[in-house]
Design an enzyme around this catalytic site. Structure first.
Site, PDB file in Angstrom:
ATOM      1  N   LYS A 101      27.157  25.444  38.712  1.00 19.03           N
ATOM      2  CA  LYS A 101      26.342  26.129  40.395  1.00 19.03           C
ATOM      3  C   LYS A 101      25.009  25.478  40.952  1.00 19.03           C
ATOM      4  CE  LYS A 101      26.992  31.144  38.858  1.00 19.03           C
ATOM      5  NZ  LYS A 101      28.639  30.649  39.000  1.00 19.03           N
ATOM      6  N   ASP A 135      30.720  26.392  41.557  1.00 17.49           N
ATOM      7  CA  ASP A 135      30.763  27.377  41.402  1.00 17.49           C
ATOM      8  C   ASP A 135      30.540  27.815  43.200  1.00 17.49           C
ATOM      9  OD1 ASP A 135      32.234  27.715  38.901  1.00 17.49           O
ATOM     10  OD2 ASP A 135      30.225  28.523  38.286  1.00 17.49           O
ATOM     11  N   GLN A 165      35.960  32.265  48.305  1.00 16.66           N
ATOM     12  CA  GLN A 165      36.193  33.821  47.328  1.00 16.66           C
ATOM     13  C   GLN A 165      35.972  34.417  48.648  1.00 16.66           C
ATOM     14  OE1 GLN A 165      31.908  33.523  48.181  1.00 16.66           O
ATOM     15  NE2 GLN A 165      31.715  33.691  46.440  1.00 16.66           N
ATOM     16  N   ARG A 186      39.532  26.681  43.593  1.00 17.33           N
ATOM     17  CA  ARG A 186      39.713  27.668  42.587  1.00 17.33           C
ATOM     18  C   ARG A 186      39.700  28.829  44.021  1.00 17.33           C
ATOM     19  NH1 ARG A 186      34.895  28.671  39.367  1.00 17.33           N
ATOM     20  NH2 ARG A 186      36.224  27.968  37.531  1.00 17.33           N
ATOM     21  N   THR A 228      41.812  34.598  38.779  1.00 17.38           N
ATOM     22  CA  THR A 228      42.305  36.216  38.248  1.00 17.38           C
ATOM     23  C   THR A 228      43.161  37.045  37.658  1.00 17.38           C
ATOM     24  OG1 THR A 228      43.095  38.152  39.603  1.00 17.38           O
ATOM     25  CG2 THR A 228      43.957  36.426  39.930  1.00 17.38           C
ATOM     26  N   HIS A 229      42.390  37.983  36.934  1.00 15.98           N
ATOM     27  CA  HIS A 229      43.189  38.153  36.055  1.00 15.98           C
ATOM     28  C   HIS A 229      43.880  39.273  36.731  1.00 15.98           C
ATOM     29  CE1 HIS A 229      39.205  37.839  35.521  1.00 15.98           C
ATOM     30  NE2 HIS A 229      38.873  37.015  34.276  1.00 15.98           N
TER      31      HIS A 229
HETATM   32  C1  LIG Z   1      37.891  31.382  36.351  1.00 19.13           C
HETATM   33  C2  LIG Z   1      37.513  32.005  37.583  1.00 19.13           C
HETATM   34  C3  LIG Z   1      36.097  31.616  37.880  1.00 19.13           C
HETATM   35  C4  LIG Z   1      35.582  31.866  38.612  1.00 19.13           C
HETATM   36  N1  LIG Z   1      34.583  31.298  39.744  1.00 19.13           N
HETATM   37  C5  LIG Z   1      34.312  32.187  40.348  1.00 19.13           C
HETATM   38  C6  LIG Z   1      32.600  31.784  41.437  1.00 19.13           C
HETATM   39  O1  LIG Z   1      32.778  30.153  41.475  1.00 19.13           O
HETATM   40  N2  LIG Z   1      32.249  32.469  42.556  1.00 19.13           N
HETATM   41  C7  LIG Z   1      32.004  34.419  42.439  1.00 19.13           C
HETATM   42  O2  LIG Z   1      31.959  34.222  42.905  1.00 19.13           O
HETATM   43  N3  LIG Z   1      33.423  34.497  41.467  1.00 19.13           N
HETATM   44  C8  LIG Z   1      33.892  33.700  40.418  1.00 19.13           C
HETATM   45  N4  LIG Z   1      35.155  34.733  39.448  1.00 19.13           N
HETATM   46  C9  LIG Z   1      34.895  36.132  39.605  1.00 19.13           C
HETATM   47  C10 LIG Z   1      35.853  36.611  41.037  1.00 19.13           C
HETATM   48  O3  LIG Z   1      35.391  36.598  42.069  1.00 19.13           O
HETATM   49  C11 LIG Z   1      36.231  38.177  39.889  1.00 19.13           C
HETATM   50  O4  LIG Z   1      34.486  38.622  40.577  1.00 19.13           O
HETATM   51  C12 LIG Z   1      36.491  38.072  38.963  1.00 19.13           C
HETATM   52  O5  LIG Z   1      37.656  37.627  38.651  1.00 19.13           O
HETATM   53  C13 LIG Z   1      37.092  39.700  39.199  1.00 19.13           C
HETATM   54  O6  LIG Z   1      38.905  39.928  39.999  1.00 19.13           O
HETATM   55  P1  LIG Z   1      39.548  39.393  39.419  1.00 19.13           P
HETATM   56  O7  LIG Z   1      40.391  38.998  40.580  1.00 19.13           O
HETATM   57  O8  LIG Z   1      40.242  39.505  37.818  1.00 19.13           O
HETATM   58  O9  LIG Z   1      40.393  41.435  39.941  1.00 19.13           O
HETATM   59  P2  LIG Z   1      40.100  42.464  40.213  1.00 19.13           P
HETATM   60  O10 LIG Z   1      40.944  43.389  40.631  1.00 19.13           O
HETATM   61  O11 LIG Z   1      38.724  42.826  39.843  1.00 19.13           O
HETATM   62  O12 LIG Z   1      40.277  42.611  38.553  1.00 19.13           O
HETATM   63  C14 LIG Z   1      42.188  42.967  38.045  1.00 19.13           C
HETATM   64  C15 LIG Z   1      42.066  43.670  36.027  1.00 19.13           C
HETATM   65  O13 LIG Z   1      41.447  42.394  35.612  1.00 19.13           O
HETATM   66  C16 LIG Z   1      40.427  43.395  34.733  1.00 19.13           C
HETATM   67  N5  LIG Z   1      39.622  42.304  35.004  1.00 19.13           N
HETATM   68  C17 LIG Z   1      38.928  42.255  35.619  1.00 19.13           C
HETATM   69  N6  LIG Z   1      37.382  41.243  35.263  1.00 19.13           N
HETATM   70  C18 LIG Z   1      36.545  41.903  34.462  1.00 19.13           C
HETATM   71  C19 LIG Z   1      35.890  42.057  33.622  1.00 19.13           C
HETATM   72  N7  LIG Z   1      35.272  41.491  34.150  1.00 19.13           N
HETATM   73  N8  LIG Z   1      36.130  42.645  32.114  1.00 19.13           N
HETATM   74  C20 LIG Z   1      37.676  43.107  32.350  1.00 19.13           C
HETATM   75  N9  LIG Z   1      38.575  42.879  32.307  1.00 19.13           N
HETATM   76  C21 LIG Z   1      38.745  42.890  33.645  1.00 19.13           C
HETATM   77  C22 LIG Z   1      40.764  44.022  35.045  1.00 19.13           C
HETATM   78  O14 LIG Z   1      41.873  44.147  34.423  1.00 19.13           O
HETATM   79  C23 LIG Z   1      40.911  44.869  36.190  1.00 19.13           C
HETATM   80  O15 LIG Z   1      42.063  45.635  36.421  1.00 19.13           O
HETATM   81  C24 LIG Z   1      35.452  33.963  38.588  1.00 19.13           C
HETATM   82  C25 LIG Z   1      36.166  34.641  37.951  1.00 19.13           C
HETATM   83  C26 LIG Z   1      37.391  33.553  37.386  1.00 19.13           C
HETATM   84  C27 LIG Z   1      38.495  34.370  36.723  1.00 19.13           C
END
Ligand SMILES: Cc1cc2nc3c(=O)[nH]c(=O)nc-3n(C[C@H](O)[C@H](O)[C@H](O)COP(=O)(O)OP(=O)(O)OC[C@H]3O[C@@H](n4cnc5c(N)ncnc54)[C@H](O)[C@@H]3O)c2cc1C
Length: 309
Positions: A101, A135, A165, A186, A228-229
């Site tokens: 960061k 990041d 983002q 990313r 994303t997850h």
């Molecule tokens: C490798 C990586 C790098 C990232 N880098 C940054 C960055 O530089 N700047 C930034 O602002 N954000 C970053 N993020 C965070 C991102 O912005 C989201 O806040 C985060 O990924 C949750 O969103 P989602 O895409 O998984 O979707 P969501 O719609 O939030 O989640 C989809 C599903 O994934 C699961 N899930 C999501 N998050 C979690 C959790 N914390 N614990 C358990 N289950 C969960 C749940 O089952 C949920 O239903 C990063 C995320 C990842 C994976």
């Protein structure tokens, strides 16, 4: 996301800025469950975690947790720690790169300081054949972060990427202007508390923007990390890439350590490149709060650990 989830998300992200709560959680949190999301407090603890992930076919990146440094000398310590981390990754032959960061490297003190610090680290990583991702933090830092990324690339460094983002209205325009660099990007949804003046308040708008950004990035030159997850967005990406014949070397999935581990392995089994982001360090409080805010149900996981004690 339910109304309750939205309220909890705001409350948790506001609490992330409370130093008192931070000190309290920090005292016991690792034992209470922070270890689910954090690879350890020291590099010696993180190395075996990274190695185990590599052994399962997962690429990794790691981060020394910390942000918002407001003392110039402290940024020197951070740079030295990252140099040592890069050396250690090379010595251990890990398939691990580094994500950092800019506010950890002094961006809140000045853009030149952060630029000089990150440049030193990107050059050091290049000498070791490694890669650094910058990041993306709160919206107030987006302009400076993208300027610094552009400067690094225009000075000839190629082993550096950054993050866009999807929740910010500005991001589609930012992507367009970066494409000439054949960037390594990313794409994430966005993890900070942002006002409706700058970011989509509704989850379905963020998800739709995410899909548009991934599609645009995949069909342009460069490399796309789909972070994303969200299984719907992951499947959408796979189907889109197949339809448009995007080679698999041009993109990878990225997920967080401790989140959806079975999905991580399933994607590897299906032949996709998957990177797990596994940070470490004693300063994990704000990182943990963002993970809790993303899924307030994670609070239950903490509460259960508390009751078991
Ligand atoms: C490798 C990586 C790098 C990232 N880098 C940054 C960055 O530089 N700047 C930034 O602002 N954000 C970053 N993020 C965070 C991102 O912005 C989201 O806040 C985060 O990924 C949750 O969103 P989602 O895409 O998984 O979707 P969501 O719609 O939030 O989640 C989809 C599903 O994934 C699961 N899930 C999501 N998050 C979690 C959790 N914390 N614990 C358990 N289950 C969960 C749940 O089952 C949920 O239903 C990063 C995320 C990842 C994976």
């Amino acid at each position: 996301m339910t109304v309750l989830d939205r309220v909890l998300r705001r409350a948790i992200l506001s609490a992330a800025d409370s130093p008192r709560l931070g000190r309290l959680v920090q005292r016991h949190g690792m034992r209470l469950g922070a270890a689910r999301f954090v690879a350890g407090e020291t590099v010696d603890e993180a190395v075996p975690v990274l190695r185990r992930l590599n052994e399962r076919g997962l690429l990794t990146n790691t981060t020394i947790l910390g942000e918002g440094v407001t003392d110039e000398q402290q940024t020197r310590v951070v740079v030295d720690d990252y140099r040592m981390l890069l050396d250690r990754i090379a010595a251990e032959r890990l398939r691990t790169n580094v994500a950092l960061k800019l506010t950890h490297l002094g961006l809140a003190l000045g853009e030149e300081l952060a630029y000089a610090n990150v440049r030193e680290l990107v050059e050091h990583a290049a000498s070791l054949g490694n890669f650094v991702r910058i990041d993306m933090e709160e919206s107030a830092y987006v302009d400076a972060t993208l300027r610094i990324y552009r400067r690094l690339r225009e000075s000839g460094l190629v082993n550096v990427g950054t993050v866009l983002q999807a929740y910010l209205y500005r991001t589609e325009a930012d992507l367009e202007s970066l494409l000439e660099l054949e960037p390594n990007l990313r794409i994430v949804k966005g993890a900070y508390l942002e006002p409706p003046e700058v970011a989509y308040p509704r989850k379905q708008d963020v998800d739709a923007a995410f899909a548009r950004l991934v599609e645009r990035s995949l069909t342009a030159a460069g490399f796309t990390a789909v972070a994303t997850h969200d299984e719907r967005l992951i499947e959408h990406t796979i189907a889109f890439a197949e339809r448009e014949r995007v080679p698999r070397q041009r993109f990878q999935f990225q997920l967080l350590y401790g989140v959806r581990p079975q999905l991580q392995l399933e994607l590897v089994r299906r032949g996709h490149a998957v990177l797990v982001a596994a940070p470490y360090g004693p300063d994990w409080y704000r990182y943990l709060m963002r993970r809790l805010a993303e899924r307030p149900a994670n609070l239950l996981f903490f509460a259960r650990s508390l009751l078991r004690r």
